[in-house]
Write a protein that holds these residues in place. Structure first.
Motif, short mmCIF file in Angstrom:
data_model
loop_
_atom_site.label_atom_id
_atom_site.label_comp_id
_atom_site.label_asym_id
_atom_site.label_seq_id
_atom_site.Cartn_x
_atom_site.Cartn_y
_atom_site.Cartn_z
N THR A 63 0.39 8.75 -7.54
CA THR A 63 0.48 7.55 -7.07
C THR A 63 -0.98 6.89 -6.35
O THR A 63 -1.43 7.77 -5.56
CB THR A 63 1.45 7.01 -6.43
OG1 THR A 63 2.82 7.43 -6.96
CG2 THR A 63 1.62 5.71 -5.94
N LEU A 64 -1.57 5.93 -6.84
CA LEU A 64 -2.78 5.54 -5.96
C LEU A 64 -2.80 4.00 -5.46
O LEU A 64 -2.65 3.28 -6.22
CB LEU A 64 -3.85 5.67 -7.41
CG LEU A 64 -4.22 7.12 -7.82
CD1 LEU A 64 -5.33 7.08 -8.87
CD2 LEU A 64 -4.62 8.21 -6.81
N ARG A 65 -3.01 4.08 -4.22
CA ARG A 65 -3.46 2.86 -3.59
C ARG A 65 -2.04 1.86 -3.47
O ARG A 65 -1.70 1.59 -2.20
CB ARG A 65 -4.26 1.75 -4.20
CG ARG A 65 -5.72 2.57 -4.44
CD ARG A 65 -6.76 1.48 -4.67
NE ARG A 65 -7.19 0.75 -3.43
CZ ARG A 65 -7.59 -0.29 -3.36
NH1 ARG A 65 -7.72 -1.14 -4.19
NH2 ARG A 65 -7.91 -0.83 -2.10
N PHE A 66 -1.35 1.53 -4.39
CA PHE A 66 -0.08 0.76 -4.20
C PHE A 66 1.17 1.33 -4.95
O PHE A 66 1.12 2.17 -5.84
CB PHE A 66 -0.49 -0.70 -4.97
CG PHE A 66 -1.50 -1.34 -4.53
CD1 PHE A 66 -1.67 -2.05 -3.29
CD2 PHE A 66 -2.64 -1.81 -5.37
CE1 PHE A 66 -2.78 -2.59 -2.76
CE2 PHE A 66 -3.94 -2.35 -5.07
CZ PHE A 66 -3.85 -2.84 -3.87
N LYS A 67 2.33 0.66 -4.36
CA LYS A 67 3.54 1.23 -4.78
C LYS A 67 3.71 0.65 -6.17
O LYS A 67 3.37 -0.34 -6.69
CB LYS A 67 4.70 0.76 -4.15
CG LYS A 67 4.58 1.07 -2.56
CD LYS A 67 5.71 0.27 -1.81
CE LYS A 67 5.41 0.57 -0.23
NZ LYS A 67 6.47 -0.36 0.66
N GLY A 68 4.10 1.88 -7.02
CA GLY A 68 4.26 1.54 -8.56
C GLY A 68 2.79 1.85 -9.22
O GLY A 68 2.94 1.75 -10.56
N SER A 112 1.12 -1.21 -0.06
CA SER A 112 0.13 0.14 -0.05
C SER A 112 0.93 1.09 -0.05
O SER A 112 2.05 1.49 0.64
CB SER A 112 -1.01 -0.02 1.25
OG SER A 112 -1.87 -1.02 1.15
N ALA A 113 0.36 2.47 -0.51
CA ALA A 113 1.08 3.68 -0.77
C ALA A 113 0.17 4.76 -0.52
O ALA A 113 -1.01 4.92 -0.65
CB ALA A 113 1.69 3.56 -2.27
N ARG A 114 0.84 5.87 -0.05
CA ARG A 114 0.06 6.93 0.15
C ARG A 114 -0.18 7.53 -1.49
O ARG A 114 0.46 7.22 -2.50
CB ARG A 114 1.03 8.00 0.71
CG ARG A 114 1.01 7.81 2.07
CD ARG A 114 2.21 8.78 2.72
NE ARG A 114 2.32 8.62 4.27
CZ ARG A 114 1.86 9.41 5.18
NH1 ARG A 114 0.75 10.13 4.88
NH2 ARG A 114 1.89 9.08 6.64
N ALA A 115 -1.23 8.59 -1.54
CA ALA A 115 -1.35 9.11 -2.75
C ALA A 115 -0.73 10.45 -3.09
O ALA A 115 -0.90 11.47 -2.90
CB ALA A 115 -3.13 9.54 -2.47
N ARG A 116 0.60 9.97 -3.30
CA ARG A 116 1.63 10.84 -3.81
C ARG A 116 1.31 11.74 -4.91
O ARG A 116 0.69 11.11 -5.89
CB ARG A 116 2.99 10.10 -3.81
CG ARG A 116 4.37 11.09 -4.17
CD ARG A 116 5.33 10.27 -4.38
NE ARG A 116 5.42 9.25 -5.54
CZ ARG A 116 5.53 9.56 -6.65
NH1 ARG A 116 5.66 10.59 -7.12
NH2 ARG A 116 5.38 8.51 -7.89
N TYR A 117 1.53 12.86 -5.00
CA TYR A 117 1.21 13.78 -6.36
C TYR A 117 2.53 14.58 -6.50
O TYR A 117 3.05 15.15 -5.74
CB TYR A 117 0.05 14.40 -6.01
CG TYR A 117 -0.03 15.49 -4.93
CD1 TYR A 117 0.06 16.89 -5.07
CD2 TYR A 117 -0.33 14.97 -3.51
CE1 TYR A 117 0.09 17.70 -4.00
CE2 TYR A 117 -0.46 16.05 -2.56
CZ TYR A 117 -0.22 17.29 -2.87
OH TYR A 117 -0.03 18.28 -1.82
N ASP A 118 2.46 15.07 -7.64
CA ASP A 118 3.49 16.25 -8.01
C ASP A 118 3.21 16.74 -9.38
O ASP A 118 3.09 16.10 -10.53
CB ASP A 118 5.06 15.33 -8.34
CG ASP A 118 6.16 16.41 -8.46
OD1 ASP A 118 5.80 17.61 -8.79
OD2 ASP A 118 7.41 16.24 -8.17
N SER A 119 2.31 17.98 -9.27
CA SER A 119 2.06 18.46 -10.62
C SER A 119 2.43 19.94 -10.77
O SER A 119 2.54 20.61 -9.67
CB SER A 119 0.51 18.51 -10.39
OG SER A 119 0.02 19.30 -9.51
#
Length: 675
Positions: free
Chosen positions: A263-268, A227-234
């Motif tokens: 990034t949504l839900r899972f790493k990668g 599981s991953a955080r909802a990382r964002y870079d825009s």
């Protein structure tokens, strides 16, 4: 075919560069002007008075810039009934789910509302979603939201209303404005705008960058090591130049570039969305007023799908290059003081191709797929407004020539064997749309209004040709989809008993025939299909009040929506559409530069799917915004999202949940340097 599409896409990007260069000579031309009395506005032709016959709400610049999140979708949600396909915002959703609609006429991820930026349709040419992260509120002068369909320029696509965004000009901006904020997770939001006057014209250069580790969209009880955080870079950057060509003629040029990674839900499980847009607009305000506009867009999208069981990459949607292009020409001949006549034509097209690779558990490519096509629409429209004392009437007609062409789907196995190679027949046709309405001013601040309308929306390339998976549900495309058709009417009143008090009520009945929905056809299998209709009727309330330095703005929408179709869907509520939505903002502005505001929003319960098996519970949130001047040109800005830390369920797939933004606190500085 693939090489020709690639050449077409590269040629479009070259054209974008050529158009963008025009703004430089335009700015130079503005510097050469020596006639100080010529002052351009950068605005479109004034909207006829009769547009008030349709249910319309305007969000001014100060409210657009004072949302708790700083996102355009948050600001637009002040209009009850505005919604995306999912409740998540443009930091924590897949870009393709950012379809925008109004009046509970949704049901899939494509936009049923027409979104315009300075007169240009901004929807993605392939998917139909709106690039919300690229539409920075601080660049805008206002947002005009019209709930209900209609004719007029680019009217094909407005089956659930129109959202018109107008860029701010030099008159509305300081010479320099900038903002830097950080939140309690260490995320940042940076923006800057420079708006110099150049002779009798002006230029506006703006940039914005948002980045962060994101929050956990997966509930703690459902998290796994992958599981991953909802990382964002825009980031996005825009350049707009406005220059006079004559005392009553001005040239407006605009360019926009953006890039978005999430990034949504899972790493990668990473997605990217990028674009380069450019437009030229010639506006004449003389006796023979005119508006001529041309634009081009180059977009791309990629997405990696990670299995929810093996947590390995199962699909790599590695590229979706697409191109949008079009233009319009409108003439308003002088036909007398009691009339405003609009004659026009518009044209737009969309061309795109999806490329994706499927993988097995061992990481080996098992299939390579591509799909795409081309849609075009040529429209002719006429509208007229008659003013007869207290009564104003308006009527309009539109005729569209639509085409769906060059559609294909190709599947090649991992060893190079062609397993599917479909070429779909070209289709075309004519479709008419009508609208009309009236205003009757009764005196005492009371205005009655009513209207009726019809409209058209073509299926997007995505709906026609691209299948997708949200594990474990597979949704198939459908190249045989037909156009959606809207028929609707509404009536209401506006009450302005005092200068600082306004109330409005609208009752409406809208039906989208042949609505495109994701229909369940088997266990974990859906297909895009035209259903009989989506029928929505309801009541919309709006109001604003000012008492000294205190203001209250509110909006409420109650909508009864149902699917009219044969089989299991008949009578059910469309997916992702709440029955009740509302927003209210209480603000205090004791002096210039100050603003202290609290916003309460409520979204009723809705269903994830067409069969109403998975519920998204109702959610009520509280947001806050504070701006306090510290010294000349510098202000402290505090923002709070979801201050009560309400649990917002944005996706429910058989109990597998995604959550929306938790309580988030922002602090930073805003700088404004006068000219």
């Amino acid at each position: 075919m693939f090489e020709s599409r690639k050449r077409h896409h590269l040629a479009s990007r070259a054209a974008l560069a050529g158009i963008a260069l025009v703004s430089c000579p335009a700015a130079g031309f503005a510097q050469e002007q020596t006639t100080p009395q010529i002052v351009v506005t950068g605005q479109p032709l004034a909207a006829p008075e009769s547009v008030a016959a349709y249910d319309q709400q305007i969000i001014a610049a100060d409210r657009l810039r004072a949302s708790a999140s700083g996102r355009i979708e948050d600001a637009l949600s002040a209009v009850a009934g505005f919604q995306q396909f999912r409740r998540s915002d443009s930091r924590s959703s897949n870009p393709t789910s950012q379809g925008v609609t109004l009046r509970a006429l949704g049901g899939n991820a494509s936009s049923r509302s027409l979104v315009l930026l300075d007169g240009v349709p901004v929807a993605d040419p392939f998917f139909g979603h709106i690039p919300l992260s690229a539409l920075a509120p601080e660049r805008l002068a206002l947002a005009r939201v019209t709930r209900g369909g209609g004719a007029g320029p680019f009217g094909a696509g407005a089956v659930a209303g129109t959202i018109e965004l107008e860029s701010a000009g030099a008159d509305a901006l300081e010479l320099f404005e900038g903002e830097a904020l950080s939140d309690d997770r260490g995320e940042s939001a940076l923006s800057a705008t420079l708006a110099p006057r150049l002779g009798s014209g002006f230029a506006v250069a703006s940039a914005r960058w948002d980045r962060g580790q994101g929050f956990w969209t997966t509930p703690e009880s459902q998290r796994v090591p992958a599981s991953a955080r909802a990382r964002y870079d825009s980031w996005s950057a825009s350049l707009r130049g406005v220059a006079p060509l004559a005392p009553d003629v001005e040239l407006q040029a605009r360019g926009l570039i953006f890039d978005d990674h999430r990034t949504l839900r899972f790493k990668g499980a990473d997605s990217t969305s990028s674009g380069q847009d450019a437009s030229l607009r010639l506006v004449g305000r003389g006796a023979w007023a005119f508006d001529v506009l041309g634009y081009i867009q180059a977009r791309d999208y990629s997405n990696v799908v990670v299995s929810a069981t093996s947590f390995r990459k199962t699909l790599d949607q590695r590229a979706t290059p697409s191109t949008g292009w079009g233009g319009k020409a409108e003439l308003r001949p002088p036909v007398g003081e009691a009339h405003v006549l609009r004659l026009g034509a518009d044209w737009r097209g969309a061309d795109g191709t999806m490329f994706e690779d499927a993988y097995n558990a061992a990481g080996t490519v098992t299939a390579r797929r591509s799909a795409g096509g081309r849609n075009t629409d040529l429209g002719f429209y006429i509208e007229d407004e008659w003013q007869m004392g207290a009564l104003t009437l308006t009527g309009g007609a539109r005729l569209d020539r639509w085409t769906i062409a060059q559609g294909f789907f190709r599947d090649v196995s991992g060893v190079g064997t062609v397993t599917t190679d479909n070429r779909f027949a070209d289709r075309s046709g004519w479709a008419e749309s009508l609208r009309g309405g009236g205003l009757l001013r009764l005196g005492g601040g009371v205005t009655l209004r009513g209207s009726a309308y019809s409209g058209l929306r073509q299926p997007t390339l995505n709906e026609l040709y691209r299948p997708f998976t949200v594990f474990p549900v597979v949704t198939r495309a459908n190249a045989a989809l037909g156009n959606e058709r809207l028929v609707g009417f509404e009536g209401g009143f506006d009450l302005v008993p005092a200068k600082d008090l306004r109330l409005s009520l609208t009752a409406f009945d809208n039906r989208v025939r042949h609505a495109i929905a994701n229909v369940t056809v088997a266990t974990n299998l859906r297909e895009r299909r035209n259903v009989g209709a989506v029928h929505a009727r309801g009541i919309e309330l709006g109001g604003s009040a000012r008492i000294g330095t205190v203001s209250l703005d509110g909006s409420l929408a109650w909508t009864e929506a149902k699917v009219e179709a044969s089989g299991a869907l008949n009578g059910k509520r469309p997916a992702q559409t709440p029955e009740l939505a509302g927003s209210a903002t209480l603000a205090w502005q004791p002096r210039t530069g100050w603003r202290i505001a609290a916003t309460v929003k409520h979204v009723g319960a809705q269903f994830e799917d067409d069969l109403q098996t998975d519920v998204l519970p109702a959610a009520t949130t509280l947001d806050g915004f504070v701006q306090v001047p510290l010294r000349a040109g510098i202000s402290l800005v505090l923002r709070g999202e979801n201050l009560t830390d309400t649990r917002i369920v944005t996706r429910n797939q058989g109990g597998s949940l995604d959550l929306g933004v938790p309580r988030t606190l922002w602090a930073g500085l805003r700088v404004a340097l006068p000219r």
